[in-house]
Design an enzyme around this catalytic site. Structure first.
Site, mmCIF file in Angstrom:
data_model
loop_
_atom_site.group_PDB
_atom_site.id
_atom_site.type_symbol
_atom_site.label_atom_id
_atom_site.label_comp_id
_atom_site.label_asym_id
_atom_site.label_seq_id
_atom_site.Cartn_x
_atom_site.Cartn_y
_atom_site.Cartn_z
ATOM 1 C CG ASP A 35 -41.011 -71.819 -4.711
ATOM 2 O OD1 ASP A 35 -41.566 -72.949 -4.377
ATOM 3 O OD2 ASP A 35 -39.822 -71.750 -4.456
ATOM 4 C CD GLU A 60 -38.440 -66.422 2.366
ATOM 5 O OE1 GLU A 60 -38.622 -65.998 3.360
ATOM 6 O OE2 GLU A 60 -38.474 -67.626 1.728
ATOM 7 C CG ASN A 87 -47.854 -63.129 6.124
ATOM 8 O OD1 ASN A 87 -48.123 -64.112 5.426
ATOM 9 N ND2 ASN A 87 -48.061 -62.484 7.516
ATOM 10 C CG ASP A 113 -39.721 -70.612 8.069
ATOM 11 O OD1 ASP A 113 -38.580 -70.918 7.641
ATOM 12 O OD2 ASP A 113 -39.913 -69.236 8.571
ATOM 13 C CE LYS A 117 -42.593 -76.699 20.507
ATOM 14 N NZ LYS A 117 -42.145 -76.007 21.695
ATOM 15 C CG ASP A 149 -36.371 -80.985 6.398
ATOM 16 O OD1 ASP A 149 -37.115 -79.971 6.003
ATOM 17 O OD2 ASP A 149 -35.322 -80.762 6.830
#
EC number: 2.1.1.33
Length: 236
Positions: A35, A60, A87, A113, A117, A149
Site C-alpha cells: 500500500d 508513507e 519516498n 496527496d 496542478k 476523492d
C-alpha cells in the site's frame, strides 16, 4: 486535514535501503500487498488482521504517521504487517526488483496527496518509473488498485496506467469508475469522505502479459498531454 510534504525536497530525495521481506515478516514466503501512501495505516493494519495468510506492507512519506502506524503493527504481534518511511519514487524501485517471482500480488495507491496542478506533476506519487517497477514485479492477473476523492488526482494516474499498456480493467467493472472498493477495510480518508456523502473514484487493474514499454517514451507521452485522462477514457 492532511499535511503535505514536498517529495522533491532534498531530504526526501535521499534513497533508503528498505528491509527485505525476510527482515519484515514472520513468514516472508506469503503473498505481499503493498500500500503506497498508507497514511496512519488504518487500511493496511485492518487487512493484516483479516488476511493472516498475506503479508502487508505500507509505505508513507510522512514520518510521524509512520512512527505511529508501525508501532501499532509491531504491537499487534501478527508478524504480517509493517509500515516503513520512504519516498516511494526514490526507494521502492530497487526493493520491488529484488522480490522473488510472484511474491507481490497486489499494489494499492489510495487517496494520494492532491498535487493536481500541471507544474506539480513531478510531486505526484505515481510516476512513470514507479509504475513500470510495479508492472515488472506483478505477474499477469495480479492487481493494481487506485482510488481518490479528487478527479484531478486520479485522472492522471489512470491515464499513465492506460498509456503503459501493462494493465487491463476487469470487463465487469463499471466505467469510468468502479462502484465499490474491492478491499474490505477503508482508509481513514475514504471513511471521512464517505461519511460526508462525497464521491470516491476507483479503478481496479490487473497486470496483463504485455511487455514493459520504453520508460522514456512513456514519460514523454504522459507529459505532452494536457489532459491525458480525457484522451484515454475515449478508448475504454
Amino acid at each position: 486535514m492532511r499535511q503535505h510534504v514536498n517529495p522533491l525536497s532534498r531530504f526526501f530525495q535521499l534513497p533508503l535501503q528498505l528491509p527485505s521481506p525476510g527482515e519484515l515478516f514472520d513468514h516472508p514466503e506469503q503473498p505481499i500487498h503493498l500500500d503506497i501512501g498508507c497514511a496512519r495505516g488504518r487500511c493496511i493494519l485492518g487487512l493484516a488482521e483479516l488476511n493472516p495468510g498475506w503479508n502487508h506492507l505500507g509505505v508513507e512519506i510522512r514520518r510521524p504517521l509512520v512512527t505511529a502506524a508501525d508501532r501499532d503493527a509491531l504491537n499487534s504481534g501478527s508478524g504480517n504487517v509493517r509500515v516503513l518511511f520512504c519516498n516511494a519514487n526514490i526507494s521502492l524501485e530497487s526493493w520491488l526488483a529484488a522480490l522473488p517471482n510472484d511474491r507481490l500480488q497486489r499494489v494499492s495507491v489510495q487517496f494520494p496527496d492532491p498535487w493536481f496542478k500541471r507544474r506539480h506533476r513531478k510531486r505526484r506519487v505515481l510516476q512513470p518509473a514507479l509504475l513500470l517497477a510495479i508492472a515488472a514485479a506483478l505477474q499477469p492477473g495480479r492487481e493494481l488498485f487506485l482510488q481518490s476523492d479528487v478527479l484531478a488526482v486520479i485522472e492522471p494516474m489512470v491515464a499513465l496506467t492506460e498509456l503503459s499498456g501493462c494493465f487491463t480493467r476487469p470487463e465487469s467493472d463499471a466505467r469510468p469508475w468502479r462502484a465499490d472498493n474491492p478491499l474490505p477495510v477503508p482508509t481513514e480518508r475514504e471513511q471521512y469522505v464517505l461519511e460526508k456523502n462525497l464521491p470516491v473514484y476507483r479503478v481496479l487493474y490487473r497486470r496483463n502479459a504485455s511487455p514493459l514499454p520504453d520508460p522514456e517514451a512513456l514519460k514523454s507521452r504522459w507529459q505532452e498531454l494536457d489532459n491525458p485522462a480525457e484522451t484515454v477514457f475515449t478508448d475504454i
